[in-house]
Motif scaffolding. Sequence first.
Motif, PDB file in Angstrom:
ATOM      1  N   HIS A   1      -0.031   7.686  -4.422  1.00  0.00           N
ATOM      2  CA  HIS A   1      -0.609   6.912  -5.532  1.00  0.00           C
ATOM      3  C   HIS A   1       0.239   5.677  -5.767  1.00  0.00           C
ATOM      4  O   HIS A   1       1.470   5.719  -5.653  1.00  0.00           O
ATOM      5  CB  HIS A   1      -0.665   7.764  -6.806  1.00  0.00           C
ATOM      6  CG  HIS A   1      -1.561   7.202  -7.877  1.00  0.00           C
ATOM      7  ND1 HIS A   1      -1.182   6.150  -8.687  1.00  0.00           N
ATOM      8  CD2 HIS A   1      -2.816   7.540  -8.260  1.00  0.00           C
ATOM      9  CE1 HIS A   1      -2.158   5.878  -9.526  1.00  0.00           C
ATOM     10  NE2 HIS A   1      -3.168   6.702  -9.291  1.00  0.00           N
ATOM     11  N   TYR A   2      -0.409   4.582  -6.128  1.00  0.00           N
ATOM     12  CA  TYR A   2       0.292   3.310  -6.281  1.00  0.00           C
ATOM     13  C   TYR A   2       1.418   3.387  -7.314  1.00  0.00           C
ATOM     14  O   TYR A   2       2.455   2.722  -7.168  1.00  0.00           O
ATOM     15  CB  TYR A   2      -0.700   2.215  -6.659  1.00  0.00           C
ATOM     16  CG  TYR A   2      -0.101   0.825  -6.660  1.00  0.00           C
ATOM     17  CD1 TYR A   2       0.197   0.184  -5.458  1.00  0.00           C
ATOM     18  CD2 TYR A   2       0.181   0.159  -7.850  1.00  0.00           C
ATOM     19  CE1 TYR A   2       0.760  -1.087  -5.446  1.00  0.00           C
ATOM     20  CE2 TYR A   2       0.739  -1.106  -7.845  1.00  0.00           C
ATOM     21  CZ  TYR A   2       1.029  -1.729  -6.640  1.00  0.00           C
ATOM     22  OH  TYR A   2       1.593  -2.982  -6.628  1.00  0.00           O
TER      23      TYR A   2
ATOM     24  N   VAL B   1      -4.537   4.388  -1.413  1.00  0.00           N
ATOM     25  CA  VAL B   1      -5.120   3.801  -2.630  1.00  0.00           C
ATOM     26  C   VAL B   1      -6.519   4.376  -2.819  1.00  0.00           C
ATOM     27  O   VAL B   1      -7.257   4.579  -1.856  1.00  0.00           O
ATOM     28  CB  VAL B   1      -5.146   2.259  -2.565  1.00  0.00           C
ATOM     29  CG1 VAL B   1      -3.738   1.710  -2.590  1.00  0.00           C
ATOM     30  CG2 VAL B   1      -5.880   1.749  -1.332  1.00  0.00           C
ATOM     31  N   HIS B   2      -6.874   4.621  -4.079  1.00  0.00           N
ATOM     32  CA  HIS B   2      -8.085   5.393  -4.370  1.00  0.00           C
ATOM     33  C   HIS B   2      -9.185   4.579  -5.041  1.00  0.00           C
ATOM     34  O   HIS B   2     -10.361   4.869  -4.844  1.00  0.00           O
ATOM     35  CB  HIS B   2      -7.724   6.590  -5.251  1.00  0.00           C
ATOM     36  CG  HIS B   2      -6.682   7.464  -4.640  1.00  0.00           C
ATOM     37  ND1 HIS B   2      -6.969   8.438  -3.704  1.00  0.00           N
ATOM     38  CD2 HIS B   2      -5.333   7.495  -4.796  1.00  0.00           C
ATOM     39  CE1 HIS B   2      -5.851   9.039  -3.329  1.00  0.00           C
ATOM     40  NE2 HIS B   2      -4.853   8.486  -3.972  1.00  0.00           N
TER      41      HIS B   2
ATOM     42  N   GLU C   1      -7.242   1.942  -9.852  1.00  0.00           N
ATOM     43  CA  GLU C   1      -5.818   1.724 -10.143  1.00  0.00           C
ATOM     44  C   GLU C   1      -5.237   0.520  -9.400  1.00  0.00           C
ATOM     45  O   GLU C   1      -4.178   0.010  -9.778  1.00  0.00           O
ATOM     46  CB  GLU C   1      -5.006   2.993  -9.835  1.00  0.00           C
ATOM     47  CG  GLU C   1      -4.600   3.199  -8.381  1.00  0.00           C
ATOM     48  CD  GLU C   1      -5.703   3.752  -7.500  1.00  0.00           C
ATOM     49  OE1 GLU C   1      -5.444   4.005  -6.321  1.00  0.00           O
ATOM     50  OE2 GLU C   1      -6.837   3.953  -8.007  1.00  0.00           O
ATOM     51  N   VAL C   2      -5.934   0.051  -8.353  1.00  0.00           N
ATOM     52  CA  VAL C   2      -5.416  -1.090  -7.591  1.00  0.00           C
ATOM     53  C   VAL C   2      -6.411  -2.242  -7.501  1.00  0.00           C
ATOM     54  O   VAL C   2      -6.214  -3.175  -6.731  1.00  0.00           O
ATOM     55  CB  VAL C   2      -4.992  -0.672  -6.159  1.00  0.00           C
ATOM     56  CG1 VAL C   2      -3.828   0.300  -6.196  1.00  0.00           C
ATOM     57  CG2 VAL C   2      -6.166  -0.086  -5.378  1.00  0.00           C
TER      58      VAL C   2
ATOM     59  N   THR D   1       5.414  -3.579  -3.115  1.00  0.00           N
ATOM     60  CA  THR D   1       4.205  -3.672  -2.298  1.00  0.00           C
ATOM     61  C   THR D   1       4.437  -4.281  -0.920  1.00  0.00           C
ATOM     62  O   THR D   1       3.885  -3.784   0.077  1.00  0.00           O
ATOM     63  CB  THR D   1       3.110  -4.447  -3.058  1.00  0.00           C
ATOM     64  OG1 THR D   1       2.827  -3.762  -4.293  1.00  0.00           O
ATOM     65  CG2 THR D   1       1.824  -4.528  -2.246  1.00  0.00           C
TER      66      THR D   1
ATOM     67  N   ILE E   1      -1.856   0.714   4.840  1.00  0.00           N
ATOM     68  CA  ILE E   1      -2.675   1.042   3.672  1.00  0.00           C
ATOM     69  C   ILE E   1      -3.797   1.962   4.115  1.00  0.00           C
ATOM     70  O   ILE E   1      -4.510   1.654   5.074  1.00  0.00           O
ATOM     71  CB  ILE E   1      -3.298  -0.220   3.040  1.00  0.00           C
ATOM     72  CG1 ILE E   1      -2.226  -1.221   2.642  1.00  0.00           C
ATOM     73  CG2 ILE E   1      -4.153   0.153   1.835  1.00  0.00           C
ATOM     74  CD1 ILE E   1      -2.805  -2.597   2.310  1.00  0.00           C
TER      75      ILE E   1
ATOM     76  N   SER F   1      -7.192   3.494   2.505  1.00  0.00           N
ATOM     77  CA  SER F   1      -8.076   3.354   1.350  1.00  0.00           C
ATOM     78  C   SER F   1      -9.290   4.252   1.504  1.00  0.00           C
ATOM     79  O   SER F   1      -9.734   4.529   2.625  1.00  0.00           O
ATOM     80  CB  SER F   1      -8.524   1.895   1.204  1.00  0.00           C
ATOM     81  OG  SER F   1      -9.482   1.769   0.162  1.00  0.00           O
TER      82      SER F   1
ATOM     83  N   THR G   1     -12.246  -1.010  -2.215  1.00  0.00           N
ATOM     84  CA  THR G   1     -10.906  -0.842  -2.777  1.00  0.00           C
ATOM     85  C   THR G   1      -9.858  -1.530  -1.910  1.00  0.00           C
ATOM     86  O   THR G   1      -8.953  -2.196  -2.424  1.00  0.00           O
ATOM     87  CB  THR G   1     -10.591   0.656  -2.939  1.00  0.00           C
ATOM     88  OG1 THR G   1     -11.387   1.174  -4.007  1.00  0.00           O
ATOM     89  CG2 THR G   1      -9.123   0.884  -3.258  1.00  0.00           C
ATOM     90  N   GLU G   2      -9.985  -1.395  -0.596  1.00  0.00           N
ATOM     91  CA  GLU G   2      -9.026  -2.037   0.303  1.00  0.00           C
ATOM     92  C   GLU G   2      -9.048  -3.559   0.116  1.00  0.00           C
ATOM     93  O   GLU G   2      -8.000  -4.208   0.046  1.00  0.00           O
ATOM     94  CB  GLU G   2      -9.356  -1.676   1.759  1.00  0.00           C
ATOM     95  CG  GLU G   2      -8.298  -2.091   2.769  1.00  0.00           C
ATOM     96  CD  GLU G   2      -8.413  -3.550   3.177  1.00  0.00           C
ATOM     97  OE1 GLU G   2      -7.368  -4.176   3.471  1.00  0.00           O
ATOM     98  OE2 GLU G   2      -9.542  -4.081   3.175  1.00  0.00           O
TER      99      GLU G   2
ATOM    100  N   PHE H   1      -7.631  -4.663  -3.426  1.00  0.00           N
ATOM    101  CA  PHE H   1      -6.180  -4.500  -3.451  1.00  0.00           C
ATOM    102  C   PHE H   1      -5.502  -5.586  -2.621  1.00  0.00           C
ATOM    103  O   PHE H   1      -4.580  -6.261  -3.086  1.00  0.00           O
ATOM    104  CB  PHE H   1      -5.817  -3.112  -2.926  1.00  0.00           C
ATOM    105  CG  PHE H   1      -4.336  -2.861  -2.807  1.00  0.00           C
ATOM    106  CD1 PHE H   1      -3.484  -3.098  -3.879  1.00  0.00           C
ATOM    107  CD2 PHE H   1      -3.790  -2.400  -1.622  1.00  0.00           C
ATOM    108  CE1 PHE H   1      -2.109  -2.865  -3.779  1.00  0.00           C
ATOM    109  CE2 PHE H   1      -2.429  -2.164  -1.514  1.00  0.00           C
ATOM    110  CZ  PHE H   1      -1.589  -2.402  -2.589  1.00  0.00           C
TER     111      PHE H   1
END
Length: 277
Positions: A89-90, A111-112, A115-116, A129, A135, A137, A142-143, A146
């Motif tokens: 988790h970030y 990453v879910h 949150e990002v 980071t 990464i 995802s 999301t990817e 982020f």
Amino acid sequence: MRVLALTPEAFGGLGGISEYHRGLLRALCRIDSCEEVVALARRGKQSDEPLPEKLKYIWASTGGKLRFVFETIKQLMDSSAFDVVVCGHYNLLPVAWWAAWRSNARLVLFVHGIEVWRPQARPLSRLSTPGVDVIVSVSELTEKRFSDWAFRKKTKPKSVVIPCTIDTKRFTPGPKDNELVEKYNLEGKTVLLTLARLNPLERYKGIDEILQVLPKLCAENDTLRYLVAGSGEDQARLAAKAEALGVSDRVEFLGHVDESRKVALYRTADAFLMPGR
């Protein structure tokens, strides 16, 4: 290969995040070249659930963030070097970055979603980071969101999209569960279902919106019943809203549903609803 995995919760935890990380840890342990996986959990209770043979699992849920950091340092001091550090988790990235730097290991960040999606106010996370090597995802959206803010002026690391998975040997079609039908008087009813953590911070999942349209839907289909599965502090407010909208007799709050009963619950529903924002 030795792997250090830092997770928010997995074994002994409830909800989707826990289930996701249980699956992740099991998958890591099935890699032939993986000798050992040492996993630390930020939350969750001790569980009797059997652990994979290669997994050393440490509950660091008491003592807050300092205990989690201390246990991470202890593993790095007591063990031979890790080859890969997995950050589940970030919010755990600063600790994971330090662990990867200390072991000269590759850092993999999972990453879910929400949150990002936007720049984080956590300065340590943002500073950590650039140290990410890979990464992972759950979606292309999301990817992209982020990467657009996190690596705007930096070289973007390798990224992989692995959608959330499901055990298709367990979750299969089947008849409605007689016990649930009888318990909640669902014979001949059209059953709508939402399963989610009822957290006041997660109202974006859309249960409010479903309740708001339920009076109109019920006017069109008198057989509708709405099951809300999951526990949390927001349940009382949602129940009061159903009462105010005049649909409390159509809505059933089931509370926490054990993992072993989820297949039966899904089979009993005619439609799953989660109009998340």
